[in-house]
Design a protein around this motif. Structure first.
Motif, PDB file in Angstrom:
ATOM      1  N   UNK A  45       0.963  -1.176   0.124  1.00 20.76           N
ATOM      2  CA  UNK A  45      -0.060   0.016   0.009  1.00 20.76           C
ATOM      3  C   UNK A  45       0.851   1.267  -0.067  1.00 20.76           C
ATOM      4  N   UNK A  46       1.884   1.223   0.786  1.00 16.52           N
ATOM      5  CA  UNK A  46       2.787   2.439   0.825  1.00 16.52           C
ATOM      6  C   UNK A  46       3.481   2.608  -0.488  1.00 16.52           C
ATOM      7  N   UNK A  47       3.976   1.568  -1.037  1.00 15.91           N
ATOM      8  CA  UNK A  47       4.367   1.617  -2.483  1.00 15.91           C
ATOM      9  C   UNK A  47       3.408   2.189  -3.579  1.00 15.91           C
ATOM     10  N   UNK A  48       2.055   1.866  -3.667  1.00 18.36           N
ATOM     11  CA  UNK A  48       1.255   2.322  -4.399  1.00 18.36           C
ATOM     12  C   UNK A  48       0.859   4.084  -4.080  1.00 18.36           C
ATOM     13  N   UNK A  49       0.695   4.442  -2.933  1.00 17.92           N
ATOM     14  CA  UNK A  49       0.439   5.554  -2.441  1.00 17.92           C
ATOM     15  C   UNK A  49       1.516   6.511  -2.741  1.00 17.92           C
ATOM     16  N   UNK A  50       2.786   5.890  -2.566  1.00 13.09           N
ATOM     17  CA  UNK A  50       3.698   6.818  -2.852  1.00 13.09           C
ATOM     18  C   UNK A  50       3.836   7.230  -4.373  1.00 13.09           C
ATOM     19  N   UNK A  51       3.497   6.107  -5.068  1.00 12.76           N
ATOM     20  CA  UNK A  51       3.547   6.415  -6.618  1.00 12.76           C
ATOM     21  C   UNK A  51       2.490   7.460  -7.133  1.00 12.76           C
ATOM     22  N   UNK A  52       1.188   6.913  -6.305  1.00  9.13           N
ATOM     23  CA  UNK A  52       0.148   7.898  -6.969  1.00  9.13           C
ATOM     24  C   UNK A  52       0.259   9.441  -6.358  1.00  9.13           C
ATOM     25  N   UNK A  53       0.846   9.924  -5.458  1.00 10.77           N
ATOM     26  CA  UNK A  53       1.073  11.219  -4.775  1.00 10.77           C
ATOM     27  C   UNK A  53       2.368  11.677  -5.726  1.00 10.77           C
ATOM     28  N   UNK A  54       2.867  10.929  -6.474  1.00 11.39           N
ATOM     29  CA  UNK A  54       4.283  11.540  -7.062  1.00 11.39           C
ATOM     30  C   UNK A  54       5.441  11.539  -6.385  1.00 11.39           C
ATOM     31  N   UNK A  55       5.513  10.643  -5.128  1.00  6.84           N
ATOM     32  CA  UNK A  55       6.965  10.815  -4.317  1.00  6.84           C
ATOM     33  C   UNK A  55       7.852   9.730  -4.912  1.00  6.84           C
ATOM     34  N   UNK A  56       7.491   9.119  -5.722  1.00  4.02           N
ATOM     35  CA  UNK A  56       8.533   8.086  -6.753  1.00  4.02           C
ATOM     36  C   UNK A  56       7.929   8.001  -7.946  1.00  4.02           C
ATOM     37  N   UNK A  57       8.915   7.756  -8.704  1.00  2.00           N
ATOM     38  CA  UNK A  57       8.463   7.542 -10.252  1.00  2.00           C
ATOM     39  C   UNK A  57       8.459   5.991 -10.748  1.00  2.00           C
ATOM     40  N   UNK A  58       7.735   5.716 -11.754  1.00  2.23           N
ATOM     41  CA  UNK A  58       7.795   4.340 -12.136  1.00  2.23           C
ATOM     42  C   UNK A  58       8.638   3.474 -11.975  1.00  2.23           C
ATOM     43  N   UNK A  59       9.900   4.038 -12.314  1.00  3.93           N
ATOM     44  CA  UNK A  59      11.143   3.068 -12.128  1.00  3.93           C
ATOM     45  C   UNK A  59      11.225   2.788 -10.839  1.00  3.93           C
ATOM     46  N   UNK A  60      11.070   3.546  -9.931  1.00  8.83           N
ATOM     47  CA  UNK A  60      11.289   3.314  -8.284  1.00  8.83           C
ATOM     48  C   UNK A  60      10.251   2.265  -8.060  1.00  8.83           C
ATOM     49  N   UNK A  61       9.133   2.563  -8.439  1.00  5.71           N
ATOM     50  CA  UNK A  61       7.868   1.779  -7.900  1.00  5.71           C
ATOM     51  C   UNK A  61       8.223   0.237  -8.266  1.00  5.71           C
ATOM     52  N   UNK A  62       8.532   0.008  -9.642  1.00  9.44           N
ATOM     53  CA  UNK A  62       9.041  -1.208 -10.300  1.00  9.44           C
ATOM     54  C   UNK A  62      10.176  -1.807  -9.362  1.00  9.44           C
ATOM     55  N   UNK A  63      11.153  -1.013  -9.089  1.00 10.86           N
ATOM     56  CA  UNK A  63      12.129  -1.546  -8.361  1.00 10.86           C
ATOM     57  C   UNK A  63      11.778  -2.159  -6.923  1.00 10.86           C
ATOM     58  N   UNK A  64      10.955  -1.306  -6.370  1.00 16.98           N
ATOM     59  CA  UNK A  64      10.657  -1.953  -4.878  1.00 16.98           C
ATOM     60  C   UNK A  64       9.618  -2.984  -5.055  1.00 16.98           C
ATOM     61  N   UNK A  65       8.816  -3.254  -6.181  1.00 18.02           N
ATOM     62  CA  UNK A  65       8.001  -4.236  -6.356  1.00 18.02           C
ATOM     63  C   UNK A  65       8.840  -5.463  -6.790  1.00 18.02           C
ATOM     64  N   UNK A  66      10.102  -5.378  -7.481  1.00 22.00           N
ATOM     65  CA  UNK A  66      10.782  -6.332  -7.832  1.00 22.00           C
ATOM     66  C   UNK A  66      11.470  -6.699  -6.365  1.00 22.00           C
ATOM     67  N   UNK A  67      11.893  -5.886  -5.630  1.00 22.21           N
ATOM     68  CA  UNK A  67      12.652  -6.306  -4.279  1.00 22.21           C
ATOM     69  C   UNK A  67      11.665  -6.860  -3.568  1.00 22.21           C
ATOM     70  N   UNK A  68      10.510  -6.613  -3.515  1.00 16.72           N
ATOM     71  CA  UNK A  68       9.501  -7.227  -2.591  1.00 16.72           C
ATOM     72  C   UNK A  68       9.384  -8.782  -2.954  1.00 16.72           C
TER      73      UNK A  68
END
Length: 75
Positions: A45-68
């Protein structure tokens, strides 16, 4: 699967900075997955809310998802 979809109630602090449109988008994304049997954790949830509000970009979101994914696989 939990009997009730309560994602905003579980982590309200993650939703506070979102606009109404961003909040609805995040909730809908998780609701669709929840109906398929997947229960998100706080980090999801934190990762997607961060992405939604622009705190992280698409690449960081995907990096986090891959790491998880790697952590969940036990690597």
């Amino acid at each position: 699967m939990s009997e009730r979809f309560d994602i905003e109630e579980r982590w309200p602090e993650l939703f506070e900075p979102l606009t109404a449109v961003q909040r609805e988008s995040v909730v809908q994304a998780f609701a669709d997955a929840w109906h398929e049997g997947w229960v998100p954790n706080r980090e999801d949830v934190e990762n997607l809310t961060d992405r939604a509000r622009g705190a992280i970009d698409r690449e960081e979101y995907l990096r986090r998802a891959d790491a998880m994914t790697e952590v969940q696989r036990g690597r």
